[in-house]
Design a protein around this motif. Sequence first.
Motif, PDB file in Angstrom:
ATOM      1  N   PRO A  10      -4.415  -6.234  -6.780  1.00 30.66           N
ATOM      2  CA  PRO A  10      -4.864  -7.306  -6.084  1.00 30.66           C
ATOM      3  C   PRO A  10      -6.368  -7.426  -6.849  1.00 30.66           C
ATOM      4  O   PRO A  10      -7.179  -6.344  -6.289  1.00 30.66           O
ATOM      5  CB  PRO A  10      -4.994  -7.544  -4.598  1.00 30.66           C
ATOM      6  CG  PRO A  10      -4.775  -5.852  -4.403  1.00 30.66           C
ATOM      7  CD  PRO A  10      -4.013  -5.192  -5.145  1.00 30.66           C
ATOM      8  N   VAL A  11      -6.686  -8.351  -7.432  1.00 28.61           N
ATOM      9  CA  VAL A  11      -8.016  -8.503  -7.738  1.00 28.61           C
ATOM     10  C   VAL A  11      -9.148  -8.581  -6.817  1.00 28.61           C
ATOM     11  O   VAL A  11      -8.949  -9.456  -5.991  1.00 28.61           O
ATOM     12  CB  VAL A  11      -8.372  -9.701  -8.798  1.00 28.61           C
ATOM     13  CG1 VAL A  11      -9.845 -10.118  -9.246  1.00 28.61           C
ATOM     14  CG2 VAL A  11      -7.598  -9.436 -10.005  1.00 28.61           C
TER      15      VAL A  11
ATOM     16  N   SER B 207       0.952  -1.261  -0.027  1.00 30.24           N
ATOM     17  CA  SER B 207      -0.066  -0.103   0.122  1.00 30.24           C
ATOM     18  C   SER B 207       0.757   1.208  -0.140  1.00 30.24           C
ATOM     19  O   SER B 207       0.438   2.267  -0.433  1.00 30.24           O
ATOM     20  CB  SER B 207      -0.848   0.023   1.193  1.00 30.24           C
ATOM     21  OG  SER B 207      -0.175  -0.009   2.402  1.00 30.24           O
ATOM     22  N   GLN B 208       2.231   1.105   0.240  1.00 29.67           N
ATOM     23  CA  GLN B 208       3.272   2.131   0.501  1.00 29.67           C
ATOM     24  C   GLN B 208       3.822   2.231  -0.969  1.00 29.67           C
ATOM     25  O   GLN B 208       3.995   3.148  -1.579  1.00 29.67           O
ATOM     26  CB  GLN B 208       3.953   2.284   1.634  1.00 29.67           C
ATOM     27  CG  GLN B 208       4.684   3.426   1.844  1.00 29.67           C
ATOM     28  CD  GLN B 208       5.440   3.466   3.328  1.00 29.67           C
ATOM     29  OE1 GLN B 208       5.097   2.463   3.823  1.00 29.67           O
ATOM     30  NE2 GLN B 208       6.169   4.653   3.469  1.00 29.67           N
TER      31      GLN B 208
ATOM     32  N   ARG C  84     -13.339  -7.094 -12.806  1.00 29.27           N
ATOM     33  CA  ARG C  84     -14.742  -6.630 -12.615  1.00 29.27           C
ATOM     34  C   ARG C  84     -15.604  -7.528 -12.322  1.00 29.27           C
ATOM     35  O   ARG C  84     -16.691  -7.629 -11.790  1.00 29.27           O
ATOM     36  CB  ARG C  84     -14.854  -5.158 -13.133  1.00 29.27           C
ATOM     37  CG  ARG C  84     -14.044  -4.029 -12.791  1.00 29.27           C
ATOM     38  CD  ARG C  84     -14.129  -3.140 -13.758  1.00 29.27           C
ATOM     39  NE  ARG C  84     -13.114  -1.870 -13.372  1.00 29.27           N
ATOM     40  CZ  ARG C  84     -13.190  -0.952 -12.507  1.00 29.27           C
ATOM     41  NH1 ARG C  84     -14.312  -1.100 -11.513  1.00 29.27           N
ATOM     42  NH2 ARG C  84     -12.215  -0.249 -12.234  1.00 29.27           N
ATOM     43  N   THR C  85     -15.801  -8.246 -13.764  1.00 29.88           N
ATOM     44  CA  THR C  85     -17.059  -9.243 -13.936  1.00 29.88           C
ATOM     45  C   THR C  85     -16.811 -10.213 -12.886  1.00 29.88           C
ATOM     46  O   THR C  85     -18.046 -10.783 -12.508  1.00 29.88           O
ATOM     47  CB  THR C  85     -16.662 -10.052 -15.365  1.00 29.88           C
ATOM     48  OG1 THR C  85     -16.767  -8.918 -16.039  1.00 29.88           O
ATOM     49  CG2 THR C  85     -17.889 -10.858 -15.544  1.00 29.88           C
TER      50      THR C  85
ATOM     51  N   GLU D  29      -2.144  -1.190  -3.860  1.00 31.66           N
ATOM     52  CA  GLU D  29      -3.158  -1.937  -3.167  1.00 31.66           C
ATOM     53  C   GLU D  29      -4.501  -1.442  -2.825  1.00 31.66           C
ATOM     54  O   GLU D  29      -5.293  -1.981  -1.983  1.00 31.66           O
ATOM     55  CB  GLU D  29      -2.499  -2.309  -1.732  1.00 31.66           C
ATOM     56  CG  GLU D  29      -2.740  -3.617  -1.148  1.00 31.66           C
ATOM     57  CD  GLU D  29      -1.891  -4.190   0.005  1.00 31.66           C
ATOM     58  OE1 GLU D  29      -2.214  -5.217   0.498  1.00 31.66           O
ATOM     59  OE2 GLU D  29      -1.177  -3.214   0.469  1.00 31.66           O
ATOM     60  N   THR D  30      -5.066  -0.518  -3.729  1.00 32.92           N
ATOM     61  CA  THR D  30      -6.393  -0.283  -3.648  1.00 32.92           C
ATOM     62  C   THR D  30      -7.480  -0.977  -4.393  1.00 32.92           C
ATOM     63  O   THR D  30      -8.528  -0.652  -4.492  1.00 32.92           O
ATOM     64  CB  THR D  30      -6.337   1.296  -4.159  1.00 32.92           C
ATOM     65  OG1 THR D  30      -5.812   1.273  -5.501  1.00 32.92           O
ATOM     66  CG2 THR D  30      -5.620   2.151  -3.187  1.00 32.92           C
ATOM     67  N   ALA D  31      -6.730  -1.693  -5.172  1.00 28.96           N
ATOM     68  CA  ALA D  31      -7.705  -2.428  -6.326  1.00 28.96           C
ATOM     69  C   ALA D  31      -8.552  -1.679  -7.206  1.00 28.96           C
ATOM     70  O   ALA D  31      -9.507  -1.951  -7.789  1.00 28.96           O
ATOM     71  CB  ALA D  31      -8.524  -3.621  -5.580  1.00 28.96           C
TER      72      ALA D  31
END
Length: 291
Positions: free
Chosen positions: A213-214, A165-166, A283-284, A270-272
């Motif tokens: 990350p999905v 995330s950083q 997304r699907t 890391e926000t997806a």
Amino acid sequence: MIQYTSLKELADEADRKGCTISEIVLNEQCISLNSDMQKIYEKMKNHLDIMRESVKKGIASSQCSNSGLSGGDAQKLYGILQEGKPVTDSLMCKAICTAIAVAEVNACMGKIVAAPTAGSCGILPSVLLTLGEQHAVDERKLVMSLFTAAGIGMVIAKCASISGSQGGCQAECGSASAMAAAAAVEMLGGSPQTCLSAAAFALQNMLGLVCDPVGGLVEIPCIKRNVVGAVNAMAAAEMALAGLPCIIPADEVVSAMKEVGDAMHIKLKETALGGLAATKTARTLFTQNDT
């Protein structure tokens, strides 16, 4: 926490004392934690045992994660190994299988060693256990190599980041790959300076790797990136032990990683919200899961 603020400082101290990086790190931990050396060694040995158990569990299980996105892949690869039909060779296939096994155990909420993070947990055990078996490395050298990895990781964490995330996935799988490369070099008889060369080779090869990350889960593409990190670490160790020159010093590579991570868009950390996580298929997948 280790007192050294640069990788060069750590390796130079080992050279000055005529010992290994792992011995420096173990001694530092004794002082820092005010603990007995044997007790700290046994705790690290326990970490190695957990790594071995997670490999066994991952290979034996066809269990899927709660999301259904991962599981059973290590078992498939192990089957190919058993049949003697790998595309590459048994060493490479075993490393790939081991990395996936540990990462799948993590995805299924099993017990792993974060090395340095859960998302990159398969890289270090893959490299050390695979090469350790290949070269008949004794148990003490295997355990001590984990102290080398820890020392490298602590300096990277202090000077840059080990957080996706950083700093993006370069901070997780990249750092793990550098840790594994340095640990492998020491385990196989390389000098402290050669360990740094291996770490630098490994980390520079993964600069700019985003964390995407999905669905916000540490499964896709994270598990397969553990494979890339492990293979990259072994290649870095091979180059370093062969004496190939590493033009950019390890500490400068770490600084570059921090600069790249700081410049990376928030969507790629890391926000997806970006990268593979933002693809139509990703997304699907999660639209289907919600219905």
